[in-house]
Design an enzyme around this catalytic site. Structure first.
Site, PDB file in Angstrom:
ATOM      1  N   GLU A   1      -6.026  -4.597  10.374  1.00 57.48           N
ATOM      2  CA  GLU A   1      -4.839  -3.648  10.443  1.00 57.48           C
ATOM      3  C   GLU A   1      -5.413  -2.819  11.920  1.00 57.48           C
ATOM      4  O   GLU A   1      -6.125  -1.825  11.707  1.00 57.48           O
ATOM      5  CB  GLU A   1      -4.928  -2.682   9.565  1.00 57.48           C
ATOM      6  CG  GLU A   1      -4.572  -3.296   8.160  1.00 57.48           C
ATOM      7  CD  GLU A   1      -3.911  -2.258   6.985  1.00 57.48           C
ATOM      8  OE1 GLU A   1      -2.753  -2.497   6.618  1.00 57.48           O
ATOM      9  OE2 GLU A   1      -4.653  -1.202   6.883  1.00 57.48           O
TER      10      GLU A   1
ATOM     11  N   ASN B   1       0.779  -1.059  -0.007  1.00 57.83           N
ATOM     12  CA  ASN B   1       0.042  -0.100   0.143  1.00 57.83           C
ATOM     13  C   ASN B   1       0.863   1.246   0.127  1.00 57.83           C
ATOM     14  O   ASN B   1       1.502   1.490   1.052  1.00 57.83           O
ATOM     15  CB  ASN B   1      -1.002  -0.105   1.403  1.00 57.83           C
ATOM     16  CG  ASN B   1      -1.865   1.095   1.424  1.00 57.83           C
ATOM     17  OD1 ASN B   1      -2.048   1.898   0.279  1.00 57.83           O
ATOM     18  ND2 ASN B   1      -2.464   1.462   2.293  1.00 57.83           N
TER      19      ASN B   1
ATOM     20  N   GLU C   1      -7.356   4.935   7.226  1.00 63.24           N
ATOM     21  CA  GLU C   1      -7.048   6.459   6.996  1.00 63.24           C
ATOM     22  C   GLU C   1      -8.289   6.898   6.274  1.00 63.24           C
ATOM     23  O   GLU C   1      -8.517   8.065   6.562  1.00 63.24           O
ATOM     24  CB  GLU C   1      -5.714   6.539   5.982  1.00 63.24           C
ATOM     25  CG  GLU C   1      -4.681   6.268   7.033  1.00 63.24           C
ATOM     26  CD  GLU C   1      -3.385   5.877   6.079  1.00 63.24           C
ATOM     27  OE1 GLU C   1      -3.194   5.728   5.068  1.00 63.24           O
ATOM     28  OE2 GLU C   1      -2.239   5.197   6.964  1.00 63.24           O
TER      29      GLU C   1
ATOM     30  N   SER D   1       2.670  -1.873  10.496  1.00 63.84           N
ATOM     31  CA  SER D   1       4.085  -1.985  10.798  1.00 63.84           C
ATOM     32  C   SER D   1       4.955  -3.475  10.492  1.00 63.84           C
ATOM     33  O   SER D   1       5.572  -4.061  11.201  1.00 63.84           O
ATOM     34  CB  SER D   1       4.548  -1.437  12.259  1.00 63.84           C
ATOM     35  OG  SER D   1       4.184  -0.327  12.336  1.00 63.84           O
TER      36      SER D   1
ATOM     37  N   LYS E   1       0.039   4.242  -0.705  1.00 59.66           N
ATOM     38  CA  LYS E   1      -0.737   5.356  -0.115  1.00 59.66           C
ATOM     39  C   LYS E   1      -0.222   6.670  -0.974  1.00 59.66           C
ATOM     40  O   LYS E   1      -0.176   6.289  -2.192  1.00 59.66           O
ATOM     41  CB  LYS E   1      -0.284   5.663   1.602  1.00 59.66           C
ATOM     42  CG  LYS E   1      -0.358   4.219   2.307  1.00 59.66           C
ATOM     43  CD  LYS E   1      -0.197   4.754   3.747  1.00 59.66           C
ATOM     44  CE  LYS E   1      -0.527   3.494   4.452  1.00 59.66           C
ATOM     45  NZ  LYS E   1      -0.443   3.657   5.747  1.00 59.66           N
TER      46      LYS E   1
ATOM     47  N   HIS F   1      -9.650   1.366   4.059  1.00 57.44           N
ATOM     48  CA  HIS F   1      -8.544   1.718   4.946  1.00 57.44           C
ATOM     49  C   HIS F   1      -8.668   2.611   6.150  1.00 57.44           C
ATOM     50  O   HIS F   1      -9.713   3.267   5.900  1.00 57.44           O
ATOM     51  CB  HIS F   1      -7.406   2.090   4.086  1.00 57.44           C
ATOM     52  CG  HIS F   1      -6.005   2.124   4.782  1.00 57.44           C
ATOM     53  ND1 HIS F   1      -5.661   3.075   5.798  1.00 57.44           N
ATOM     54  CD2 HIS F   1      -5.140   1.122   4.465  1.00 57.44           C
ATOM     55  CE1 HIS F   1      -4.586   2.854   5.973  1.00 57.44           C
ATOM     56  NE2 HIS F   1      -4.142   1.726   5.474  1.00 57.44           N
TER      57      HIS F   1
ATOM     58  N   GLY G   1       1.815   2.417  10.762  1.00 54.52           N
ATOM     59  CA  GLY G   1       2.843   3.596  10.603  1.00 54.52           C
ATOM     60  C   GLY G   1       3.642   3.919  11.938  1.00 54.52           C
ATOM     61  O   GLY G   1       4.029   4.907  12.060  1.00 54.52           O
TER      62      GLY G   1
HETATM   63  P1  PGA Z   1       2.364   0.277   7.717  1.00 56.40           P
HETATM   64  O1  PGA Z   1       0.957   0.631   6.883  1.00 56.40           O
HETATM   65  O2  PGA Z   1       2.848  -0.786   7.230  1.00 56.40           O
HETATM   66  O3  PGA Z   1       3.327   1.475   7.497  1.00 56.40           O
HETATM   67  O4  PGA Z   1       1.832   0.401   9.052  1.00 56.40           O
HETATM   68  C1  PGA Z   1       0.072  -0.435   6.712  1.00 56.40           C
HETATM   69  C2  PGA Z   1      -1.107  -0.038   6.184  1.00 56.40           C
HETATM   70  O5  PGA Z   1      -1.472   1.219   6.529  1.00 56.40           O
HETATM   71  O6  PGA Z   1      -1.705  -0.468   5.092  1.00 56.40           O
END
Ligand code: PGA
Length: 254
Positions: free
Chosen positions: A169, A9, A99, A215, A11, A97, A175
């Site tokens: 998630e 992803n 976000e 992460s 983003k 997601h 993140g």
């Molecule tokens: P990350 O993001 O691996 O940077 O924690 C995962 C995601 O949001 O899909």
């Protein structure tokens, strides 16, 4: 064996040349994928077409959109629909997601509509779920995730559910560098499977891939993906570094 998936992803990161270089490096790594293993690369909408020419002949590799609209066409400035994705030959899209749930206020009901639009056009949704920190701390994460699944997916027929990939998630792990422990991941993935089982039966529950996200790194992917109910990962930060993502792909269950 269930499908095992390493999903990137990106983003809102990378320029097109940077993205092209990353995909080329991944391809050059020449990672042999078994038939049950798959790599999905979730890129910004404008990159879908230019990057498609790089991955289209690579066994097991597919591009993925990071979102899709709940409607098919019309006066929705800035939106991209399932019809449009299909017309590009794109078969996968992330929806829900955290976000987007947070910044675009996407609700479980809206995500049910997005799921329907994708399925109606033969795309595969990667449906994200997961709890915020305060829910985890209150100990109500199992019922929180169960509600997300019920309200967005449980209207689907068995036939339709077969096309879903779920990504768990936990928001507190995205993140932040704070990965869920393997026990926390396995426990939730098992719970997700039991929720699916109650509604759709054992056979179907055992078919749906459940990815872990939050992460995932080159140095923890093997342990996470080694858990019986973890079928790969949805990877943000580490998917922007070719060597790291290649190591994550190599960590999929053989
Ligand atoms: P990350 O993001 O691996 O940077 O924690 C995962 C995601 O949001 O899909």
């Amino acid at each position: 064996m269930r499908q095992q998936i390493a999903a990137a992803n990106w983003k809102m990161n990378l320029t097109l040349p940077e993205g092209e270089q990353l995909v080329k490096t991944l391809i050059q790594a020449n990672i042999p994928l078994k038939n049950h293993q798959r790599v999905l690369i979730g890129v910004p909408f404008p990159y879908l077409v230019p990057l498609q020419s790089l991955v289209k002949d690579i066994h097991g590799f597919d591009l993925m959109a990071q979102n899709c609209a709940a409607t098919l066409n019309g006066a929705y400035t800035g939106e991209v629909s399932a019809t449009m994705l299909k017309s590009l030959g794109i078969q996968w899209a992330i929806i829900g997601h955290s976000e987007r749930r947070e910044y675009q206020m996407e609700s479980n009901a809206l995500l049910a509509q997005k799921t329907d639009r994708l399925l109606e056009h033969d795309l595969y949704p990667v449906f994200c779920c997961g709890e915020p920190l305060q829910i985890r701390e209150a100990g109500t994460h199992n019922s929180y995730v169960e509600t997300q699944l019920k309200e967005s997916l449980f209207h689907l027929s068995e036939e339709a559910l077969r096309r879903i990939v779920i990504a768990y998630e936990p928001i507190w792990a995205i993140g932040t560098g704070k990965t869920a422990t393997t026990e926390q991941a396995q426990e939730m993935h098992k719970h997700i499977r039991s929720v699916l089982e109650k509604q759709y039966g054992t056979t179907l529950a055992n078919m749906v891939p459940v990815l872990y996200g939050g992460s995932v790194k080159a140095n923890n992917a093997s342990e996470l993906f080694g858990q019986p109910d973890v079928d790969g990962g949805l990877v943000g930060g580490a998917s922007l570094v070719a060597d790291d993502f290649a190591a994550i792909i190599r960590s999929l269950k053989a």
